[in-house]
Design a protein around this motif. Structure first.
Motif, PDB file in Angstrom:
ATOM      1  N   PRO A 101       0.808  -1.222   0.000  1.00  0.00           N
ATOM      2  CA  PRO A 101       0.000   0.000   0.000  1.00  0.00           C
ATOM      3  C   PRO A 101       0.843   1.274   0.000  1.00  0.00           C
ATOM      4  N   ALA A 102       2.139   1.130   0.296  1.00  0.00           N
ATOM      5  CA  ALA A 102       3.005   2.310   0.323  1.00  0.00           C
ATOM      6  C   ALA A 102       3.866   2.404  -0.932  1.00  0.00           C
ATOM      7  N   VAL A 103       3.416   1.743  -2.014  1.00  0.00           N
ATOM      8  CA  VAL A 103       4.219   1.710  -3.228  1.00  0.00           C
ATOM      9  C   VAL A 103       4.573   3.129  -3.677  1.00  0.00           C
ATOM     10  N   GLY A 104       5.838   3.325  -4.000  1.00  0.00           N
ATOM     11  CA  GLY A 104       6.286   4.630  -4.474  1.00  0.00           C
ATOM     12  C   GLY A 104       6.683   5.587  -3.377  1.00  0.00           C
ATOM     13  N   SER A 105       6.432   5.241  -2.106  1.00  0.00           N
ATOM     14  CA  SER A 105       6.795   6.161  -1.032  1.00  0.00           C
ATOM     15  C   SER A 105       8.301   6.155  -0.832  1.00  0.00           C
ATOM     16  N   SER A 106       8.846   7.287  -0.400  1.00  0.00           N
ATOM     17  CA  SER A 106      10.289   7.389  -0.209  1.00  0.00           C
ATOM     18  C   SER A 106      10.763   6.433   0.884  1.00  0.00           C
ATOM     19  N   THR A 107       9.942   6.225   1.912  1.00  0.00           N
ATOM     20  CA  THR A 107      10.313   5.317   3.002  1.00  0.00           C
ATOM     21  C   THR A 107      10.441   3.897   2.501  1.00  0.00           C
TER      22      THR A 107
END
Length: 230
Positions: free
Chosen positions: A114-120
């Motif tokens: 669900p956090a795809v593409g997030s910097s973290t």
């Protein structure tokens, strides 16, 4: 997993508990399918108390991914003694232990979930790949890799990752065979590069000179010899 009864825990202890609970849930199901209510129930606390420690599911998910990434990176650590082929086999065995135990969590880590593409998330994925890269260079006793060796090691780390993701979709190849095949893949990548570069050729000769008769690299040479025309 803790269920049912509330316990008074310190802030850091409660955070660790929630991360462990979330990681277990995310390891067995897609993070998109796990709700805050389920996490709260598994931890034995209320939904508002979860939000007291984490602003939302995404922040808890990223904390769980960080724990998983650290664990996965440690799977590539191995004492640097003995033949390289045997060392890589042990590394692959621990790597697939993680993949086997945390299938959906591994997929979520490597695909972003669900956090795809997030910097973290991207930073976590890169940290695992870099840790694996550094460990393999250490096994090769190389501190400043040539461009070709850099390409071989990074390509192999990427291959291990993609192979594990494909394997999770049905587990159609026996795991032990796949672990050995990935060790063979490393030798094959190094051999192809050695055909173009004398520095790689010298490294490959050094690796093979230390390989015992029953080692995985010797096994690969024998298998390839059977394919060659008489």
């Amino acid at each position: 997993m803790t269920t049912g009864v509330r316990r008074r825990l310190g802030v850091e202890e409660r955070r660790r508990q929630l991360i462990e609970v979330a990681l277990e849930l995310f390891s067995n199901r897609s993070p998109d399918e796990v709700s805050i209510d389920e996490i709260a129930a598994a931890a034995g606390i209320s939904r508002p108390l979860v939000y007291h420690y984490f602003p939302g599911k995404l922040s808890l998910y990223e904390a769980a991914l960080q724990r998983a990434a650290q664990d996965l990176a440690e799977r590539f650590e191995e004492p640097q003694d003995g033949p390289l082929g045997a060392r890589l086999l042990r590394v692959m065995s621990r790597f697939f232990d993680f993949v086997d135990e945390h299938g959906p969590g591994f997929s979520a880590l490597m695909r972003g979930g669900p956090a795809v593409g997030s910097s973290t998330t991207n930073a976590l994925i890169d940290s695992v790949r870099q840790a694996a890269y550094v460990q393999i260079l250490a096994h090769l006793q190389v501190t400043r890799p040539s461009p070709r060796l850099d390409l071989v090691v990074r390509s192999w780390v990427s291959l291990a990752e993609s192979t594990a993701l494909i394997w999770l979709d049905g587990r159609r190849i026996p795991r032990e065979e796949l672990e050995r095949q990935l060790v063979h893949d490393f030798a094959a990548l190094a051999a192809v590069s050695a055909a173009y570069d004398e520095e790689m050729a010298a490294l490959l000769r050094r690796i093979l000179a230390a390989e015992p008769a029953d080692g995985p690299f010797t096994d690969l040479v024998e298998r390839l010899a059977l394919l060659a025309p008489v």
